[in-house]
Design an enzyme around this catalytic site. Structure first.
Site, PDB file in Angstrom:
ATOM      1  N   ASP A  72       0.901  -1.211   0.021  1.00 14.95           N
ATOM      2  CA  ASP A  72       0.114   0.027  -0.137  1.00 14.95           C
ATOM      3  C   ASP A  72       0.871   1.405  -0.028  1.00 14.95           C
ATOM      4  O   ASP A  72       1.883   1.341   0.026  1.00 14.95           O
ATOM      5  CB  ASP A  72      -0.875   0.133   1.247  1.00 14.95           C
ATOM      6  CG  ASP A  72      -0.266  -0.598   2.322  1.00 14.95           C
ATOM      7  OD1 ASP A  72       1.050  -0.324   2.603  1.00 14.95           O
ATOM      8  OD2 ASP A  72      -0.854  -1.124   3.317  1.00 14.95           O
ATOM      9  N   ASP A 141      -7.790  -3.641  14.628  1.00 13.50           N
ATOM     10  CA  ASP A 141      -9.162  -4.130  14.181  1.00 13.50           C
ATOM     11  C   ASP A 141      -8.966  -5.236  13.218  1.00 13.50           C
ATOM     12  O   ASP A 141     -10.437  -5.600  12.694  1.00 13.50           O
ATOM     13  CB  ASP A 141      -9.908  -2.944  13.494  1.00 13.50           C
ATOM     14  CG  ASP A 141      -9.004  -2.187  12.230  1.00 13.50           C
ATOM     15  OD1 ASP A 141      -8.306  -2.871  11.948  1.00 13.50           O
ATOM     16  OD2 ASP A 141      -9.787  -1.251  11.896  1.00 13.50           O
ATOM     17  N   HIS A 143      -7.672  -5.619  10.130  1.00 15.93           N
ATOM     18  CA  HIS A 143      -7.244  -5.156   8.850  1.00 15.93           C
ATOM     19  C   HIS A 143      -6.041  -5.594   8.395  1.00 15.93           C
ATOM     20  O   HIS A 143      -5.024  -5.860   9.075  1.00 15.93           O
ATOM     21  CB  HIS A 143      -7.552  -3.610   8.551  1.00 15.93           C
ATOM     22  CG  HIS A 143      -6.377  -2.860   8.962  1.00 15.93           C
ATOM     23  ND1 HIS A 143      -6.462  -2.004  10.116  1.00 15.93           N
ATOM     24  CD2 HIS A 143      -5.076  -2.575   8.433  1.00 15.93           C
ATOM     25  CE1 HIS A 143      -5.402  -1.220  10.278  1.00 15.93           C
ATOM     26  NE2 HIS A 143      -4.430  -1.747   9.430  1.00 15.93           N
ATOM     27  N   GLU A 148      -9.831  -2.062   5.225  1.00  9.86           N
ATOM     28  CA  GLU A 148     -10.534  -1.947   6.637  1.00  9.86           C
ATOM     29  C   GLU A 148     -11.560  -3.157   6.723  1.00  9.86           C
ATOM     30  O   GLU A 148     -12.006  -3.723   5.804  1.00  9.86           O
ATOM     31  CB  GLU A 148     -10.985  -0.700   6.738  1.00  9.86           C
ATOM     32  CG  GLU A 148     -10.051   0.400   6.576  1.00  9.86           C
ATOM     33  CD  GLU A 148      -9.435   0.755   7.860  1.00  9.86           C
ATOM     34  OE1 GLU A 148      -9.237  -0.243   8.616  1.00  9.86           O
ATOM     35  OE2 GLU A 148      -8.563   1.952   7.883  1.00  9.86           O
TER      36      GLU A 148
END
Length: 261
Positions: A72, A141, A143, A148
């Site tokens: 990314d 979380d 991801h 996400e």
């Protein structure tokens, strides 16, 4: 999938490096048959990168015939910016090994047409023959890359709106100023990652414990992108002890049995 638990993140990171090195050596890459490696940024892979650099420096590993694709990049940040993942990868890894410049691929956060940039990135991966091993980390979380929670498992490289929690966590790289953290990123999709022949995900520290628990003990769900590893034919989750503190003894015993069978 495999679950590898090491006592410390140092041990876990080094274990991952030797697994990657073993795969590269076994592949015997050449200029006509390169090994294709997916890579992450962030603090989690630094131990692994340092160990890979050490192996290159002592002459036991070469990256000359390795092609890399990073996961990314922030949207709107130039490659020269010290917070860009271009800068990170060259500073912490690429400049210390013998990888060829033309074999490095990182999404362009300054692309005038981000959607086209993402489309071209997928084509570049395909043209390279697909990714042999994808290394990654995981967010608090669950991801992976910048996918996400609720990102479709079938997603490809795309522009991602970042959750508030992701922005908050990443503020530490921007002098703890949330206003400076980009709100969007370019990221490989979950399907892009799971198309790899092998996937290794690293999870270190108590803040990752809930994500690890959810991924291994709850239903496989887009609510926790990490859980997709349970459907992969060759996936390994490498944790330090702190990241497994919320796992039940039954879960640990199950994966220990799989590992030792």
């Amino acid at each position: 999938m495999r679950l590898i638990i090491k006592q410390t993140k140092q041990q876990a990171g080094i274990f991952a490096a030797h697994e990657i090195a073993s795969q590269i050596r076994a592949f015997r890459p050449t200029s006509n048959k390169p090994f294709v490696l997916g890579l992450p940024t962030g603090s989690t892979p630094l131990i692994t990168y340092a160990e890979l650099i050490k192996m290159y420096q002592n002459g036991t590993l070469s990256f000359k015939n390795v092609i890399t694709f990073n996961m990314d990049e922030y949207l709107g940040i130039s490659p020269q910016d010290e917070q860009s993942y271009h800068f990170f990868m060259h500073h912490y890894f690429f400049k210390h090994i013998d990888i060829q410049k033309q074999n490095i691929h990182i999404l362009n956060g300054m692309a005038t047409n981000p959607e086209k940039e993402c489309e071209n990135y997928e084509k570049a991966i395909q043209n390279a023959g697909g990714i042999h091993l994808f290394l990654g980390g995981v967010g608090e979380d669950g991801h992976i890359a910048f996918n996400e929670p609720h990102t479709p498992f079938l997603s490809r490289t795309h522009v991602q709106q970042l959750d508030k929690d992701t922005i908050r966590v990443n503020a530490r790289f921007f002098n703890n100023d949330i206003s400076k953290v980009p709100t969007k990123a370019l990221t490989v999709g979950i399907q892009t990652i799971t198309d790899a022949d092998q996937v290794i995900i690293l999870a270190f520290g108590p803040k990752k414990a809930e994500a690890v628990r959810a991924a291994l003990e709850d239903d496989i769900s887009e609510n926790c992108p990490l859980s997709v590893l349970r459907m992969h034919r060759n996936a390994t989750l490498i944790c330090d002890a702190d990241a497994t503190k919320k796992l039940s003894s039954q879960t640990k015993a199950l994966f220990s049995k799989i590992e030792n069978s």
